[in-house]
Design a protein around this motif. Structure first.
Motif, PDB file in Angstrom:
ATOM      1  N   ALA A  73       0.847  -1.205   0.000  1.00  0.00           N
ATOM      2  CA  ALA A  73       0.000   0.000   0.000  1.00  0.00           C
ATOM      3  C   ALA A  73       0.878   1.249   0.000  1.00  0.00           C
ATOM      4  O   ALA A  73       0.553   2.246  -0.668  1.00  0.00           O
ATOM      5  CB  ALA A  73      -0.921   0.000   1.214  1.00  0.00           C
ATOM      6  N   TYR A  74       1.983   1.192   0.726  1.00  0.00           N
ATOM      7  CA  TYR A  74       2.923   2.322   0.719  1.00  0.00           C
ATOM      8  C   TYR A  74       3.497   2.523  -0.684  1.00  0.00           C
ATOM      9  O   TYR A  74       3.599   3.655  -1.173  1.00  0.00           O
ATOM     10  CB  TYR A  74       4.058   2.086   1.713  1.00  0.00           C
ATOM     11  CG  TYR A  74       5.161   3.108   1.598  1.00  0.00           C
ATOM     12  CD1 TYR A  74       5.034   4.362   2.186  1.00  0.00           C
ATOM     13  CD2 TYR A  74       6.310   2.832   0.860  1.00  0.00           C
ATOM     14  CE1 TYR A  74       6.036   5.316   2.056  1.00  0.00           C
ATOM     15  CE2 TYR A  74       7.318   3.777   0.720  1.00  0.00           C
ATOM     16  CZ  TYR A  74       7.172   5.016   1.321  1.00  0.00           C
ATOM     17  OH  TYR A  74       8.154   5.957   1.170  1.00  0.00           O
ATOM     18  N   ALA A  75       3.892   1.429  -1.343  1.00  0.00           N
ATOM     19  CA  ALA A  75       4.456   1.523  -2.695  1.00  0.00           C
ATOM     20  C   ALA A  75       3.448   2.116  -3.672  1.00  0.00           C
ATOM     21  O   ALA A  75       3.806   2.908  -4.552  1.00  0.00           O
ATOM     22  CB  ALA A  75       4.911   0.143  -3.166  1.00  0.00           C
ATOM     23  N   LEU A  76       2.184   1.740  -3.489  1.00  0.00           N
ATOM     24  CA  LEU A  76       1.120   2.260  -4.354  1.00  0.00           C
ATOM     25  C   LEU A  76       0.968   3.771  -4.185  1.00  0.00           C
ATOM     26  O   LEU A  76       0.930   4.531  -5.167  1.00  0.00           O
ATOM     27  CB  LEU A  76      -0.196   1.557  -4.013  1.00  0.00           C
ATOM     28  CG  LEU A  76      -1.406   1.859  -4.899  1.00  0.00           C
ATOM     29  CD1 LEU A  76      -1.220   1.249  -6.272  1.00  0.00           C
ATOM     30  CD2 LEU A  76      -2.683   1.318  -4.269  1.00  0.00           C
ATOM     31  N   LYS A  77       0.907   4.214  -2.943  1.00  0.00           N
ATOM     32  CA  LYS A  77       0.729   5.648  -2.678  1.00  0.00           C
ATOM     33  C   LYS A  77       1.994   6.433  -3.017  1.00  0.00           C
ATOM     34  O   LYS A  77       1.919   7.604  -3.402  1.00  0.00           O
ATOM     35  CB  LYS A  77       0.315   5.862  -1.222  1.00  0.00           C
ATOM     36  CG  LYS A  77      -1.064   5.283  -0.916  1.00  0.00           C
ATOM     37  CD  LYS A  77      -1.573   5.645   0.466  1.00  0.00           C
ATOM     38  CE  LYS A  77      -2.982   5.092   0.677  1.00  0.00           C
ATOM     39  NZ  LYS A  77      -3.578   5.511   1.953  1.00  0.00           N
ATOM     40  N   ARG A  78       3.147   5.797  -2.895  1.00  0.00           N
ATOM     41  CA  ARG A  78       4.396   6.459  -3.275  1.00  0.00           C
ATOM     42  C   ARG A  78       4.428   6.679  -4.793  1.00  0.00           C
ATOM     43  O   ARG A  78       4.942   7.707  -5.268  1.00  0.00           O
ATOM     44  CB  ARG A  78       5.589   5.616  -2.827  1.00  0.00           C
ATOM     45  CG  ARG A  78       6.952   6.227  -3.154  1.00  0.00           C
ATOM     46  CD  ARG A  78       7.153   7.569  -2.459  1.00  0.00           C
ATOM     47  NE  ARG A  78       8.416   8.162  -2.875  1.00  0.00           N
ATOM     48  CZ  ARG A  78       9.546   8.050  -2.175  1.00  0.00           C
ATOM     49  NH1 ARG A  78       9.557   7.360  -1.028  1.00  0.00           N
ATOM     50  NH2 ARG A  78      10.648   8.602  -2.603  1.00  0.00           N
ATOM     51  N   THR A  79       3.871   5.743  -5.545  1.00  0.00           N
ATOM     52  CA  THR A  79       3.775   5.911  -6.993  1.00  0.00           C
ATOM     53  C   THR A  79       2.970   7.166  -7.333  1.00  0.00           C
ATOM     54  O   THR A  79       3.339   7.937  -8.218  1.00  0.00           O
ATOM     55  CB  THR A  79       3.114   4.674  -7.641  1.00  0.00           C
ATOM     56  OG1 THR A  79       3.898   3.512  -7.371  1.00  0.00           O
ATOM     57  CG2 THR A  79       2.969   4.837  -9.147  1.00  0.00           C
ATOM     58  N   ALA A  80       1.858   7.359  -6.613  1.00  0.00           N
ATOM     59  CA  ALA A  80       1.022   8.547  -6.844  1.00  0.00           C
ATOM     60  C   ALA A  80       1.771   9.819  -6.434  1.00  0.00           C
ATOM     61  O   ALA A  80       1.739  10.826  -7.164  1.00  0.00           O
ATOM     62  CB  ALA A  80      -0.279   8.424  -6.068  1.00  0.00           C
ATOM     63  N   ALA A  81       2.455   9.785  -5.308  1.00  0.00           N
ATOM     64  CA  ALA A  81       3.165  10.971  -4.822  1.00  0.00           C
ATOM     65  C   ALA A  81       4.307  11.365  -5.754  1.00  0.00           C
ATOM     66  O   ALA A  81       4.522  12.550  -6.029  1.00  0.00           O
ATOM     67  CB  ALA A  81       3.698  10.705  -3.416  1.00  0.00           C
ATOM     68  N   ASP A  82       5.028  10.369  -6.267  1.00  0.00           N
ATOM     69  CA  ASP A  82       6.174  10.653  -7.135  1.00  0.00           C
ATOM     70  C   ASP A  82       5.753  11.227  -8.487  1.00  0.00           C
ATOM     71  O   ASP A  82       6.575  11.853  -9.174  1.00  0.00           O
ATOM     72  CB  ASP A  82       6.994   9.382  -7.362  1.00  0.00           C
ATOM     73  CG  ASP A  82       7.779   8.978  -6.126  1.00  0.00           C
ATOM     74  OD1 ASP A  82       7.858   9.781  -5.182  1.00  0.00           O
ATOM     75  OD2 ASP A  82       8.292   7.836  -6.090  1.00  0.00           O
ATOM     76  N   ASN A  83       4.504  10.983  -8.883  1.00  0.00           N
ATOM     77  CA  ASN A  83       4.039  11.435 -10.194  1.00  0.00           C
ATOM     78  C   ASN A  83       2.883  12.429 -10.094  1.00  0.00           C
ATOM     79  O   ASN A  83       2.124  12.611 -11.046  1.00  0.00           O
ATOM     80  CB  ASN A  83       3.607  10.223 -11.033  1.00  0.00           C
ATOM     81  CG  ASN A  83       4.748   9.263 -11.295  1.00  0.00           C
ATOM     82  OD1 ASN A  83       5.573   9.483 -12.169  1.00  0.00           O
ATOM     83  ND2 ASN A  83       4.798   8.180 -10.525  1.00  0.00           N
ATOM     84  N   ALA A  84       2.765  13.073  -8.937  1.00  0.00           N
ATOM     85  CA  ALA A  84       1.640  13.977  -8.686  1.00  0.00           C
ATOM     86  C   ALA A  84       1.602  15.156  -9.659  1.00  0.00           C
ATOM     87  O   ALA A  84       0.522  15.656  -9.995  1.00  0.00           O
ATOM     88  CB  ALA A  84       1.694  14.492  -7.254  1.00  0.00           C
ATOM     89  N   ASN A  85       2.763  15.582 -10.155  1.00  0.00           N
ATOM     90  CA  ASN A  85       2.811  16.736 -11.058  1.00  0.00           C
ATOM     91  C   ASN A  85       2.382  16.395 -12.483  1.00  0.00           C
ATOM     92  O   ASN A  85       2.175  17.294 -13.302  1.00  0.00           O
ATOM     93  CB  ASN A  85       4.215  17.331 -11.085  1.00  0.00           C
ATOM     94  CG  ASN A  85       4.612  17.933  -9.745  1.00  0.00           C
ATOM     95  OD1 ASN A  85       3.760  18.407  -9.003  1.00  0.00           O
ATOM     96  ND2 ASN A  85       5.896  17.897  -9.425  1.00  0.00           N
TER      97      ASN A  85
END
Length: 237
Positions: A73-85
Motif C-alpha cells: 500500500a505504501y508503494a502504491l501511494k508512493r507511486t502517486a506521490a512521485d508522479n503527482a505533477n
C-alpha cells in the motif's frame, strides 16, 4: 491502509461505478535486500526431494506475511506521490482514498469522467509496475470503451441486450445490472447450540451493517444464551 467502510461507502456515492484489481500486487513490490533474510524458506534444488534442501529468500512480498499489505500500500501511494505533477489531483486522490489493498472501487458523476479516470489510472499505475485489470462498471458504455484484455472475466464478451452480471465488491455481493448490494446466505445444517448459531451469523459478511435488522435478532439470542450460562455445545431451550 484505507478504511474498508470508507472505501465501500464512497464506491456508491456517485452514479457511475468502477471496480478493478491490481494483478498480483504483492509480487510487484520488491523487498529491500537487507530484509530478504526475514523471508527465508527451504526448497529442494530443481524440485528434487532426494537432495538436501537449500535456503532461499523471497525478493518480493508474499501472500500470508503480515507486512505485505502495508508495504505494498505504501508503494502504491508512493507511486502517486512521485508522479503527482503529471496527473490531475482527482487521479492522485483516487489512488490515496479508493484502494483497499489491491481492490479499486470508485464512483464518478458521468461516463466520460469514468473512461478518462480509468485510462489515467492505468497509465499512472504502470509507472509503479502495477497493472490495473479486471475492470467492471454499471455502465455498458464504459465497459465497451475498455479493452477486452483488461475487463473482468464476466464481461469480456458482452453481447448487446444481455444483462450485466453480479460480482463481489470487497466481499459484498454487487448486482451490477440493478446496481444494488445484496447478500447470498447459504444456511448449512448446524446444531441448535450457541456455537451453531454463532457460526451461521458469522458467515454473513456485512461491513456496512446493511443486514443488521436480520442478524441482530440472532445475535440477541446468543446474548440471552450467554446470560443463561449455557455451554457452547449445550442444546438450547
Amino acid at each position: 491502509m484505507n478504511n474498508l467502510v470508507g472505501v465501500l461507502t464512497r464506491f456508491r456515492q456517485e452514479k457511475i461505478a468502477l471496480i478493478a484489481d491490481i494483478e498480483a500486487m504483492f509480487h510487484q513490490v520488491r523487498v529491500c535486500e537487507n530484509d530478504c533474510d526475514a523471508l527465508r524458506f527451504l526448497w529442494w534444488p530443481g524440485g528434487d526431494i532426494t537432495k538436501p534442501p537449500k535456503i532461499n529468500c523471497m525478493q518480493v512480498h508474499l501472500f500470508g506475511a503480515t507486512s505485505s499489505p502495508s508495504c505494498t500500500a505504501y508503494a502504491l501511494k508512493r507511486t502517486a506521490a512521485d508522479n503527482a505533477n503529471s496527473y490531475e489531483p482527482e487521479v492522485i486522490s483516487t489512488v490515496n482514498k479508493n484502494f483497499y489493498v489491491d481492490d479499486y472501487l470508485k464512483s464518478v458523476s458521468s461516463e466520460k469522467k469514468a473512461v478518462k479516470l480509468a485510462r489515467d489510472l492505468q497509465s499512472l499505475m504502470s509507472l509503479g509496475g502495477f497493472r490495473l485489470t479486471k475492470w467492471l462498471s454499471n455502465s455498458r458504455k464504459v465497459i465497451d470503451l475498455i479493452s477486452e484484455a483488461e475487463r473482468a472475466p464476466s464481461v469480456v464478451k458482452l453481447e448487446p441486450g444481455t444483462s450485466l452480471p453480479s460480482d463481489r465488491a470487497l466481499g459484498v455481493m454487487w448486482n451490477v445490472n440493478d446496481d444494488t448490494l445484496s447478500f447470498k446466505v447459504k444456511l448449512t445444517d448446524k446444531p441448535l447450540t450457541r456455537r451453531g448459531i454463532l457460526s451461521v451469523v458469522s458467515s454473513i459478511f456485512d461491513p456496512l451493517g446493511l443486514a443488521s435488522p436480520v442478524t441482530l435478532q440472532a445475535k440477541a439470542i446468543i446474548q440471552e444464551l450467554c446470560k443463561e450460562k449455557l455451554g457452547w455445545d449445550e442444546e438450547i431451550p
